[in-house]
Design a protein around this motif. Structure first.
Motif, PDB file in Angstrom:
ATOM      1  N   GLY A   1       0.817  -1.210   0.000  1.00  0.00           N
ATOM      2  CA  GLY A   1       0.000   0.000   0.000  1.00  0.00           C
ATOM      3  C   GLY A   1       0.849   1.256   0.000  1.00  0.00           C
ATOM      4  N   PHE A   2       1.955   1.223   0.753  1.00  0.00           N
ATOM      5  CA  PHE A   2       2.843   2.379   0.793  1.00  0.00           C
ATOM      6  C   PHE A   2       3.486   2.610  -0.567  1.00  0.00           C
ATOM      7  CE2 PHE A   2       7.087   4.209   1.475  1.00  0.00           C
ATOM      8  CZ  PHE A   2       6.693   5.447   1.963  1.00  0.00           C
ATOM      9  N   MET A   3       3.952   1.545  -1.206  1.00  0.00           N
ATOM     10  CA  MET A   3       4.575   1.683  -2.525  1.00  0.00           C
ATOM     11  C   MET A   3       3.566   2.228  -3.537  1.00  0.00           C
ATOM     12  SD  MET A   3       7.677   1.111  -2.038  1.00  0.00           S
ATOM     13  CE  MET A   3       8.240   1.169  -3.727  1.00  0.00           C
ATOM     14  N   LYS A   4       2.318   1.823  -3.404  1.00  0.00           N
ATOM     15  CA  LYS A   4       1.262   2.343  -4.282  1.00  0.00           C
ATOM     16  C   LYS A   4       1.095   3.847  -4.066  1.00  0.00           C
ATOM     17  CE  LYS A   4      -3.415   1.102  -5.668  1.00  0.00           C
ATOM     18  NZ  LYS A   4      -4.541   0.212  -5.415  1.00  0.00           N
ATOM     19  N   GLU A   5       1.159   4.280  -2.812  1.00  0.00           N
ATOM     20  CA  GLU A   5       1.050   5.715  -2.506  1.00  0.00           C
ATOM     21  C   GLU A   5       2.245   6.489  -3.063  1.00  0.00           C
ATOM     22  OE1 GLU A   5      -1.490   7.604  -1.284  1.00  0.00           O
ATOM     23  OE2 GLU A   5      -2.542   5.713  -1.598  1.00  0.00           O
ATOM     24  N   LEU A   6       3.436   5.911  -2.990  1.00  0.00           N
ATOM     25  CA  LEU A   6       4.600   6.566  -3.592  1.00  0.00           C
ATOM     26  C   LEU A   6       4.409   6.720  -5.094  1.00  0.00           C
ATOM     27  CD1 LEU A   6       7.860   5.184  -1.915  1.00  0.00           C
ATOM     28  CD2 LEU A   6       6.851   7.447  -1.708  1.00  0.00           C
ATOM     29  N   CYS A   7       3.892   5.692  -5.738  1.00  0.00           N
ATOM     30  CA  CYS A   7       3.628   5.767  -7.185  1.00  0.00           C
ATOM     31  C   CYS A   7       2.596   6.840  -7.487  1.00  0.00           C
ATOM     32  CB  CYS A   7       3.159   4.416  -7.714  1.00  0.00           C
ATOM     33  SG  CYS A   7       4.446   3.151  -7.681  1.00  0.00           S
ATOM     34  N   ASN A   8       1.579   6.954  -6.637  1.00  0.00           N
ATOM     35  CA  ASN A   8       0.579   8.028  -6.815  1.00  0.00           C
ATOM     36  C   ASN A   8       1.239   9.397  -6.678  1.00  0.00           C
ATOM     37  OD1 ASN A   8      -1.526   6.219  -7.205  1.00  0.00           O
ATOM     38  ND2 ASN A   8      -2.153   6.253  -5.064  1.00  0.00           N
ATOM     39  N   GLY A   9       2.169   9.526  -5.727  1.00  0.00           N
ATOM     40  CA  GLY A   9       2.898  10.780  -5.563  1.00  0.00           C
ATOM     41  C   GLY A   9       3.705  11.116  -6.802  1.00  0.00           C
ATOM     42  N   PHE A  10       4.324  10.118  -7.394  1.00  0.00           N
ATOM     43  CA  PHE A  10       5.080  10.326  -8.625  1.00  0.00           C
ATOM     44  C   PHE A  10       4.152  10.857  -9.718  1.00  0.00           C
ATOM     45  CE2 PHE A  10       6.490   8.759 -12.784  1.00  0.00           C
ATOM     46  CZ  PHE A  10       7.738   9.338 -12.850  1.00  0.00           C
TER      47      PHE A  10
ATOM     48  N   LEU B   1      14.602   8.272  -3.854  1.00  0.00           N
ATOM     49  CA  LEU B   1      14.822   9.547  -3.170  1.00  0.00           C
ATOM     50  C   LEU B   1      13.925   9.668  -1.943  1.00  0.00           C
ATOM     51  CD1 LEU B   1      16.137  12.364  -3.007  1.00  0.00           C
ATOM     52  CD2 LEU B   1      14.314  13.188  -4.518  1.00  0.00           C
ATOM     53  N   MET B   2      12.672   9.276  -2.069  1.00  0.00           N
ATOM     54  CA  MET B   2      11.755   9.365  -0.933  1.00  0.00           C
ATOM     55  C   MET B   2      12.240   8.481   0.223  1.00  0.00           C
ATOM     56  SD  MET B   2       9.472  11.597  -1.665  1.00  0.00           S
ATOM     57  CE  MET B   2      10.841  12.435  -2.432  1.00  0.00           C
ATOM     58  N   PHE B   3      12.758   7.285  -0.098  1.00  0.00           N
ATOM     59  CA  PHE B   3      13.309   6.421   0.941  1.00  0.00           C
ATOM     60  C   PHE B   3      14.530   7.060   1.586  1.00  0.00           C
ATOM     61  CE2 PHE B   3      10.517   3.104  -0.320  1.00  0.00           C
ATOM     62  CZ  PHE B   3      10.526   2.180   0.698  1.00  0.00           C
ATOM     63  N   ARG B   4      15.398   7.650   0.771  1.00  0.00           N
ATOM     64  CA  ARG B   4      16.616   8.262   1.297  1.00  0.00           C
ATOM     65  C   ARG B   4      16.311   9.463   2.179  1.00  0.00           C
ATOM     66  NH1 ARG B   4      19.781   9.789  -3.578  1.00  0.00           N
ATOM     67  NH2 ARG B   4      21.058  10.877  -2.049  1.00  0.00           N
ATOM     68  N   LEU B   5      15.235  10.175   1.892  1.00  0.00           N
ATOM     69  CA  LEU B   5      14.873  11.354   2.676  1.00  0.00           C
ATOM     70  C   LEU B   5      14.176  10.997   3.982  1.00  0.00           C
ATOM     71  CD1 LEU B   5      13.613  13.817  -0.087  1.00  0.00           C
ATOM     72  CD2 LEU B   5      15.787  13.876   1.157  1.00  0.00           C
ATOM     73  N   SER B   6      13.872   9.728   4.167  1.00  0.00           N
ATOM     74  CA  SER B   6      13.165   9.286   5.361  1.00  0.00           C
ATOM     75  C   SER B   6      14.095   8.453   6.246  1.00  0.00           C
ATOM     76  CB  SER B   6      11.944   8.447   4.981  1.00  0.00           C
ATOM     77  OG  SER B   6      11.377   7.863   6.137  1.00  0.00           O
ATOM     78  N   PRO B   7      14.642   9.040   7.307  1.00  0.00           N
ATOM     79  CA  PRO B   7      15.520   8.274   8.201  1.00  0.00           C
ATOM     80  C   PRO B   7      14.834   7.030   8.761  1.00  0.00           C
ATOM     81  CG  PRO B   7      15.561  10.609   8.773  1.00  0.00           C
ATOM     82  CD  PRO B   7      14.485  10.414   7.743  1.00  0.00           C
ATOM     83  N   GLY B   8      13.565   7.144   9.084  1.00  0.00           N
ATOM     84  CA  GLY B   8      12.829   6.004   9.632  1.00  0.00           C
ATOM     85  C   GLY B   8      12.712   4.862   8.647  1.00  0.00           C
ATOM     86  N   LEU B   9      12.513   5.183   7.367  1.00  0.00           N
ATOM     87  CA  LEU B   9      12.431   4.126   6.359  1.00  0.00           C
ATOM     88  C   LEU B   9      13.789   3.500   6.093  1.00  0.00           C
ATOM     89  CD1 LEU B   9       9.932   5.313   3.616  1.00  0.00           C
ATOM     90  CD2 LEU B   9       9.606   3.632   5.409  1.00  0.00           C
ATOM     91  N   MET B  10      14.829   4.310   6.108  1.00  0.00           N
ATOM     92  CA  MET B  10      16.166   3.770   5.885  1.00  0.00           C
ATOM     93  C   MET B  10      16.496   2.737   6.957  1.00  0.00           C
ATOM     94  SD  MET B  10      17.393   4.835   3.097  1.00  0.00           S
ATOM     95  CE  MET B  10      19.119   4.418   3.219  1.00  0.00           C
ATOM     96  N   GLU B  11      16.107   3.001   8.188  1.00  0.00           N
ATOM     97  CA  GLU B  11      16.376   2.074   9.285  1.00  0.00           C
ATOM     98  C   GLU B  11      15.630   0.759   9.107  1.00  0.00           C
ATOM     99  OE1 GLU B  11      15.453   4.134  12.900  1.00  0.00           O
ATOM    100  OE2 GLU B  11      16.959   5.667  12.522  1.00  0.00           O
ATOM    101  N   SER B  12      14.417   0.849   8.580  1.00  0.00           N
ATOM    102  CA  SER B  12      13.613  -0.368   8.464  1.00  0.00           C
ATOM    103  C   SER B  12      13.552  -0.898   7.035  1.00  0.00           C
ATOM    104  CB  SER B  12      12.189  -0.094   8.965  1.00  0.00           C
ATOM    105  OG  SER B  12      11.571   0.892   8.163  1.00  0.00           O
ATOM    106  N   SER B  13      14.400  -0.403   6.135  1.00  0.00           N
ATOM    107  CA  SER B  13      14.309  -0.784   4.725  1.00  0.00           C
ATOM    108  C   SER B  13      14.584  -2.269   4.503  1.00  0.00           C
ATOM    109  CB  SER B  13      15.249   0.062   3.864  1.00  0.00           C
ATOM    110  OG  SER B  13      16.584  -0.123   4.264  1.00  0.00           O
TER     111      SER B  13
END
Length: 113
Positions: A24-33, A89-101
């Motif tokens: 669902g999150f990846m779908k939202e990122l695609c919508n943002g794109f 880029l969105m993953f890199r800008l999110s410290p929380g996502l980088m930790e749990s990637s």
């Protein structure tokens, strides 16, 4: 809060992943794109990002900040962001996502197979 290029934003991505799940999150990122893309070129350009930055709450971005954002995400050097570059880029800008990637990647692989 994180700050990049003088822009301050709250890192909501980890909470979104928790709520929406990886797919669902990846779908939202695609919508943002798709919100930011230049329809004719199929990529996010300086012009399309500048024109649509208000959709991200970033209407006050200077031209230099927009260019900095594009340069930071532009992995192939074409001056624009394709969908993969935008998501990266969105993953890199999110410290929380980088930790749990790693966990997200494992979940995505398990879901795919």
């Amino acid at each position: 809060m994180a700050s990049r290029s003088g822009i301050v934003f709250e890192d909501f991505f980890p909470a979104m992943v928790e709520k929406l799940g990886t797919e669902g999150f990846m779908k939202e990122l695609c919508n943002g794109f798709r919100l930011l893309v230049d329809e004719e070129k199929g990529v996010i350009t300086f012009e399309s990002l500048k024109r649509n930055s208000a959709l991200l709450g970033l209407e006050g971005m200077s031209d230099e900040e927009v260019m900095c954002m594009l340069r930071e995400g532009d992995l192939d050097g074409d001056g624009a962001l394709n969908e993969m570059e935008f998501c990266t880029l969105m993953f890199r800008l999110s410290p929380g996502l980088m930790e749990s990637s790693r966990d997200l990647l494992e979940e995505a692989i398990v879901t795919e197979f």
